[in-house]
Scaffold this motif. Sequence first.
Motif, short mmCIF file in Angstrom:
data_model
loop_
_atom_site.label_atom_id
_atom_site.label_comp_id
_atom_site.label_asym_id
_atom_site.label_seq_id
_atom_site.Cartn_x
_atom_site.Cartn_y
_atom_site.Cartn_z
N TYR A 119 -18.33 -56.35 18.80
CA TYR A 119 -18.86 -57.58 19.37
C TYR A 119 -20.09 -57.16 20.15
CZ TYR A 119 -14.61 -59.97 18.00
OH TYR A 119 -13.59 -60.50 17.27
N PHE A 121 -23.53 -58.24 22.25
CA PHE A 121 -24.16 -59.30 23.01
C PHE A 121 -25.66 -59.08 23.07
CE2 PHE A 121 -25.81 -61.13 26.96
CZ PHE A 121 -25.50 -62.45 26.72
N THR A 127 -26.37 -64.65 22.80
CA THR A 127 -25.64 -64.67 21.53
C THR A 127 -24.67 -63.50 21.47
OG1 THR A 127 -27.60 -65.60 20.47
CG2 THR A 127 -25.94 -64.67 19.03
N ILE A 128 -23.47 -63.78 20.96
CA ILE A 128 -22.51 -62.72 20.67
C ILE A 128 -22.36 -62.64 19.16
CG2 ILE A 128 -20.13 -61.91 20.90
CD1 ILE A 128 -20.02 -63.52 23.55
N LYS A 130 -20.33 -61.04 16.01
CA LYS A 130 -19.13 -60.34 15.56
C LYS A 130 -19.53 -59.61 14.29
CE LYS A 130 -14.33 -61.04 14.14
NZ LYS A 130 -13.28 -62.07 13.88
N TYR A 142 -21.82 -66.33 17.79
CA TYR A 142 -21.41 -67.25 18.84
C TYR A 142 -22.58 -67.47 19.78
CZ TYR A 142 -16.80 -65.53 17.38
OH TYR A 142 -15.70 -65.16 16.66
N ILE A 153 -20.15 -56.34 28.16
CA ILE A 153 -19.18 -57.24 27.55
C ILE A 153 -17.89 -56.47 27.27
CG2 ILE A 153 -20.17 -56.81 25.26
CD1 ILE A 153 -19.26 -59.61 24.41
N ALA A 160 -14.12 -63.29 25.99
CA ALA A 160 -15.18 -62.31 26.26
C ALA A 160 -15.52 -62.40 27.74
CB ALA A 160 -16.41 -62.61 25.41
N LEU A 162 -18.29 -61.13 30.42
CA LEU A 162 -19.65 -60.59 30.49
C LEU A 162 -20.04 -60.43 31.95
CD1 LEU A 162 -19.93 -63.15 28.05
CD2 LEU A 162 -21.59 -61.39 27.52
N ILE A 180 -13.60 -66.90 22.78
CA ILE A 180 -14.10 -66.52 21.47
C ILE A 180 -13.09 -67.02 20.43
CG2 ILE A 180 -14.72 -64.59 19.94
CD1 ILE A 180 -16.68 -64.90 22.20
#
Length: 182
Positions: A119, A121, A127-128, A130, A142, A153, A160, A162, A180
């Motif tokens: 994952y 960031f 934006t995350i 995957k 995401y 993260i 998640a 952060l 998430i």
Amino acid sequence: TGDLEGISYIGHGEVAIISEVGTVYYLKENDNEWKVTNRISIFDGDGKHKLSSLAYDPLNKQLYTAEKEGKKIIYQISRNGNLINSFEFNVGDAVANREFDISKDYTIAGMTYGNRHLYIFSEAYSTIFKYNQETKHLVKVYGVKGIHESSGITLKNGVAYLVGDFEDYLPAPNFYKVNIPE
């Protein structure tokens, strides 16, 4: 040794911390005190790297780190510091937009490992990503609103967490929780 950029819990009261130049420090807690148990250099201090983040795959006992800027190279490393693999992280057309090119503009601000995926960031667009590091494919993106200056993260039970950089112009570090969905 450079700034410290990432930390990951690796089990049994031990953490790994990476510097931006590629020095990995292993620390173990003993009697409420952290002691360095090992220190390794991934790139022999060649000065060509600016790393950020650290993720740990407990199943394979491997670490992941990445270049923060420029080409987004992800490095897969054994616990003793041997480079196993490196590959460029590309987001491709999955997030194409006419106003910006996320594949060129984003940074890797934080990275963690969970559910057999990385994952990642990106602070630039909150934006995350995957990412399946085995197939080298982006699985999901995401979008996260209201995240400012985040640099770390971690995941737990579908959430998640952060943490923000503690920059001089901020009154306090920011901390965020983001669900998430799977």
